[in-house]
Design a protein around this motif. Sequence first.
Motif, mmCIF file in Angstrom:
data_model
loop_
_atom_site.group_PDB
_atom_site.id
_atom_site.type_symbol
_atom_site.label_atom_id
_atom_site.label_comp_id
_atom_site.label_asym_id
_atom_site.label_seq_id
_atom_site.Cartn_x
_atom_site.Cartn_y
_atom_site.Cartn_z
ATOM 1 N N SER A 224 -8.508 -49.584 12.031
ATOM 2 C CA SER A 224 -8.887 -50.181 10.798
ATOM 3 C C SER A 224 -9.990 -49.373 10.101
ATOM 4 O O SER A 224 -10.597 -48.631 10.811
ATOM 5 N N ALA A 225 -10.258 -49.720 8.844
ATOM 6 C CA ALA A 225 -11.096 -48.901 8.046
ATOM 7 C C ALA A 225 -12.254 -49.226 8.791
ATOM 8 O O ALA A 225 -13.515 -48.146 8.816
ATOM 9 N N GLU A 226 -12.641 -50.246 9.219
ATOM 10 C CA GLU A 226 -14.254 -50.684 9.772
ATOM 11 C C GLU A 226 -14.333 -49.857 10.959
ATOM 12 O O GLU A 226 -15.367 -49.274 11.379
ATOM 13 N N THR A 227 -13.115 -49.813 11.962
ATOM 14 C CA THR A 227 -13.236 -49.231 13.247
ATOM 15 C C THR A 227 -13.448 -47.611 13.045
ATOM 16 O O THR A 227 -14.465 -47.200 13.742
ATOM 17 N N LEU A 228 -12.761 -47.013 12.052
ATOM 18 C CA LEU A 228 -12.934 -45.777 11.684
ATOM 19 C C LEU A 228 -14.403 -45.561 11.262
ATOM 20 O O LEU A 228 -15.224 -44.281 11.599
ATOM 21 N N ALA A 229 -14.880 -46.235 10.430
ATOM 22 C CA ALA A 229 -16.241 -46.095 10.071
ATOM 23 C C ALA A 229 -17.144 -46.274 11.073
ATOM 24 O O ALA A 229 -18.154 -45.500 11.381
ATOM 25 N N ALA A 230 -17.103 -47.125 11.955
ATOM 26 C CA ALA A 230 -17.961 -47.511 13.061
ATOM 27 C C ALA A 230 -17.912 -46.243 14.053
ATOM 28 O O ALA A 230 -18.966 -45.722 14.510
ATOM 29 N N ALA A 231 -16.677 -45.696 14.097
ATOM 30 C CA ALA A 231 -16.663 -44.554 14.994
ATOM 31 C C ALA A 231 -17.369 -43.364 14.427
ATOM 32 O O ALA A 231 -18.113 -42.659 15.047
ATOM 33 N N ARG A 232 -17.214 -43.129 13.241
ATOM 34 C CA ARG A 232 -17.999 -42.086 12.552
ATOM 35 C C ARG A 232 -19.375 -42.304 12.801
ATOM 36 O O ARG A 232 -20.213 -41.229 13.094
ATOM 37 N N ARG A 233 -19.953 -43.540 12.567
ATOM 38 C CA ARG A 233 -21.462 -43.803 12.632
ATOM 39 C C ARG A 233 -21.765 -43.510 14.245
ATOM 40 O O ARG A 233 -22.820 -42.737 14.504
ATOM 41 N N SER A 234 -21.038 -43.717 15.152
ATOM 42 C CA SER A 234 -21.227 -43.409 16.560
ATOM 43 C C SER A 234 -21.218 -42.007 16.995
ATOM 44 O O SER A 234 -22.155 -41.349 17.629
ATOM 45 N N VAL A 235 -20.238 -41.216 16.211
ATOM 46 C CA VAL A 235 -20.519 -39.620 16.343
ATOM 47 C C VAL A 235 -21.711 -39.213 15.835
ATOM 48 O O VAL A 235 -22.405 -38.378 16.392
ATOM 49 N N THR A 236 -22.274 -39.855 14.738
ATOM 50 C CA THR A 236 -23.642 -39.137 14.030
ATOM 51 C C THR A 236 -24.676 -39.627 14.992
ATOM 52 O O THR A 236 -25.583 -38.845 15.377
ATOM 53 N N ALA A 237 -24.700 -40.818 15.481
ATOM 54 C CA ALA A 237 -25.735 -41.318 16.511
ATOM 55 C C ALA A 237 -25.800 -40.654 17.637
ATOM 56 O O ALA A 237 -26.653 -40.282 18.301
ATOM 57 N N PHE A 238 -24.613 -40.192 18.214
ATOM 58 C CA PHE A 238 -24.592 -39.602 19.370
ATOM 59 C C PHE A 238 -25.106 -37.995 19.245
ATOM 60 O O PHE A 238 -25.934 -37.770 19.950
ATOM 61 N N ALA A 239 -24.846 -37.299 18.053
ATOM 62 C CA ALA A 239 -25.301 -36.219 17.893
ATOM 63 C C ALA A 239 -26.778 -36.210 17.651
ATOM 64 O O ALA A 239 -27.809 -35.301 18.035
ATOM 65 N N ARG A 240 -27.524 -37.251 17.041
ATOM 66 C CA ARG A 240 -28.887 -37.329 16.929
ATOM 67 C C ARG A 240 -29.601 -37.515 18.232
ATOM 68 O O ARG A 240 -30.471 -37.095 18.643
ATOM 69 N N GLU A 241 -28.693 -38.565 19.533
ATOM 70 C CA GLU A 241 -29.237 -38.584 20.673
ATOM 71 C C GLU A 241 -29.388 -37.484 21.280
ATOM 72 O O GLU A 241 -30.467 -37.148 21.942
ATOM 73 N N GLN A 242 -28.504 -36.396 21.204
ATOM 74 C CA GLN A 242 -28.228 -35.165 21.823
ATOM 75 C C GLN A 242 -29.556 -34.398 21.438
ATOM 76 O O GLN A 242 -30.107 -33.758 22.261
ATOM 77 N N GLN A 243 -29.942 -34.333 19.927
ATOM 78 C CA GLN A 243 -30.798 -33.603 19.740
ATOM 79 C C GLN A 243 -32.271 -34.086 20.408
ATOM 80 O O GLN A 243 -33.075 -33.444 20.642
ATOM 81 N N LYS A 244 -32.310 -35.386 20.435
ATOM 82 C CA LYS A 244 -33.623 -36.112 20.927
ATOM 83 C C LYS A 244 -33.756 -35.456 22.535
ATOM 84 O O LYS A 244 -34.738 -35.118 22.849
ATOM 85 N N LEU A 245 -32.571 -35.616 23.315
ATOM 86 C CA LEU A 245 -32.425 -35.303 24.704
ATOM 87 C C LEU A 245 -33.031 -33.943 24.787
ATOM 88 O O LEU A 245 -33.365 -33.445 25.784
ATOM 89 N N ALA A 246 -32.540 -33.086 23.679
ATOM 90 C CA ALA A 246 -32.493 -31.421 23.870
ATOM 91 C C ALA A 246 -34.112 -31.070 24.053
ATOM 92 O O ALA A 246 -34.695 -30.307 24.763
ATOM 93 N N LYS A 247 -34.849 -32.419 23.497
ATOM 94 C CA LYS A 247 -36.544 -31.903 23.764
ATOM 95 C C LYS A 247 -36.945 -32.134 25.216
ATOM 96 O O LYS A 247 -38.038 -31.624 25.502
ATOM 97 N N LEU A 248 -36.127 -32.673 26.029
ATOM 98 C CA LEU A 248 -36.541 -32.761 27.282
ATOM 99 C C LEU A 248 -36.434 -31.463 28.071
ATOM 100 O O LEU A 248 -36.906 -31.370 29.169
ATOM 101 N N ARG A 249 -35.702 -30.453 27.556
ATOM 102 C CA ARG A 249 -35.397 -29.165 28.021
ATOM 103 C C ARG A 249 -36.823 -28.658 28.864
ATOM 104 O O ARG A 249 -36.710 -28.205 29.893
#
Length: 571
Positions: A224-249
């Motif tokens: 549904s449109a809501e599920t798709l929108a939520a999935a897009r938000r999760s993709v962005t949140a995932f990318a942001r978390e990856q950036q944060k985790l990269a600082k642990l390097r």
Amino acid sequence: MFGAHEAPSIVARQKIPAADIQAQTARLEAAIVQSRKQLTKLKARLGNLPEDSQAEIAPLLDAYLQMVGPSRLVRGARRRIAEMLVTAETAVMDETDAIAQAIMALPADDDPAGRKRRAEEVREIGRRLVRNLTQTPFRSFSGLPPGSVLVCESLRPADAALLDPSRLAGVATDEGGSDGHTAIMLRALGVPAVLGVAGLSQAARPGETVVIDGVAGSVVVNPSAETLAAARRSVTAFAREQQKLAKLRRLASVTTDNEAVELQANLEIPAELPLIAQAGAAGIGLLRSEFLFMNRETLPNEDEQTETYRSVIEAMGGDPVTIRVLDWGGEKDIEALQSEGVVPEVTDENPALGLRGIRLLLRETELFETQLAAILRASTSGPTRVLLPMVTNVGEVRTAREIYERVARRLRRRGERIPEALPPLGVMIETPGAALSADALALEADFFSIGTNDLTMYTLAVDRGETDVAGLYDPLHPAVLRLVQFATEAALRMRMPVSVCGEMAANPRLTKLLLGLGIRSFSMNAAAVPRVKQAIRAANIDDCARFARRVMEQSDPARIQELVLGTAPPT
Ligand code: PEP
Ligand code: MG
């Protein structure tokens, strides 16, 4: 979602001097023999397909086989090499073009679609011959539109290795499990995937939109449109978390009480090397050497293997690399071994219990010796270790060491440069037999690497790639944990290095338990390194030991899950 098409091979037209006619003709003949072998093999596998697919594909394969027999195509390609002085590739492409054009120019009868199909069949066989001439692996998914999602019944690890992660948004299959080799390969490629969704390939149609959540293990077809929108938000949140985790390097991998913990990466394919560097892993704890043997018809020779190992060792810039010798068998089926007759076409009924890992290498000693020689030669480029898969008894390690030392002596006689002290020879603890003989194996091996994926599978008699029993696959089962504990303690008593390289090592929710059991070295897919480092930096060794004792007192797997995965009721 998409339907797969193969991109046509592009061959530059090339002329040759007359002196090369014989060599080019010989190349053509070899490619014809190889194509015939491949097609015969495909025909033999037809029996595995549903009957209607068999009826459709069998005549096509027969037509292909005819074209690589005494055909107009073969005669024409030979003539072009000799008379027009062109390479075998050019001869094949020009001849297939000429034949295809001749078919299309036939008087328009009542079957224009048939003409088109026959012309395409000729072009297809031409592409196969060119692939074999150029030794290019078949990339059935190279024409994917970007953002595609692959939905299929099942996917072999070797096929997963051919996928292009830059085009693929995700993979979902009916069959498979999250700790199987296909899942491991997809994780290595960084492709979100959910395997083992029964009936999915029937439910989803090409062109539909699919949301794949590899973390939650869910697939939504036509969201549904809501599920798709939520999935897009999760993709962005995932990318942001990856950036944060990269600082642990750049931060050290130490517990709060300053205990250093080694964090290394597993490597399935060399394409992962940049990811390993980005993740800040301290070397490679498990190089699964199967990739060298996958998607090819011939075995890699000693020089080729040496070059590959050397380039990985050099890329690690002084950090250690543990190379596991070939672990063929189980779900890892490898064409090159079959084409060269190293293993029979039809293997055991029960391959996971058959000629897998060290068992094959000790029978096919030439294969083993070639690989050991290559590792030894490459090991002058940096710290290296050699790891034996699927060991079940001390005799295998003794024999493997004899062969290892014999190979080293032979290389020295040949004048090859190899290290004075041979790289350590270690053992995978991935069968209950090995885990329960860990005290004896510790006397023979230089280090242990605990493979919790197979250890779980063999201990619980649950196929790691089998959807139907996926619910029973439980690395936290007390039987598995006791084996991990027994093997770890055997190694620690001998002051011998021990690490965990199975998927357990990659799960930050299990870090505390493994630390508490005495593990100070982990190897995992590169993407998991930052999260596990975060868990290590939050852990205190005394706490971990207390926690592990509490877990090991339990005999109920459900209670252990509650304790370890954080859903335990307050006690
Ligand atoms: C294991 O079995 O845990 C392991 C690391 O080896 P593989 O996954 O390659 O079988
Ligand atoms: Mg294994």
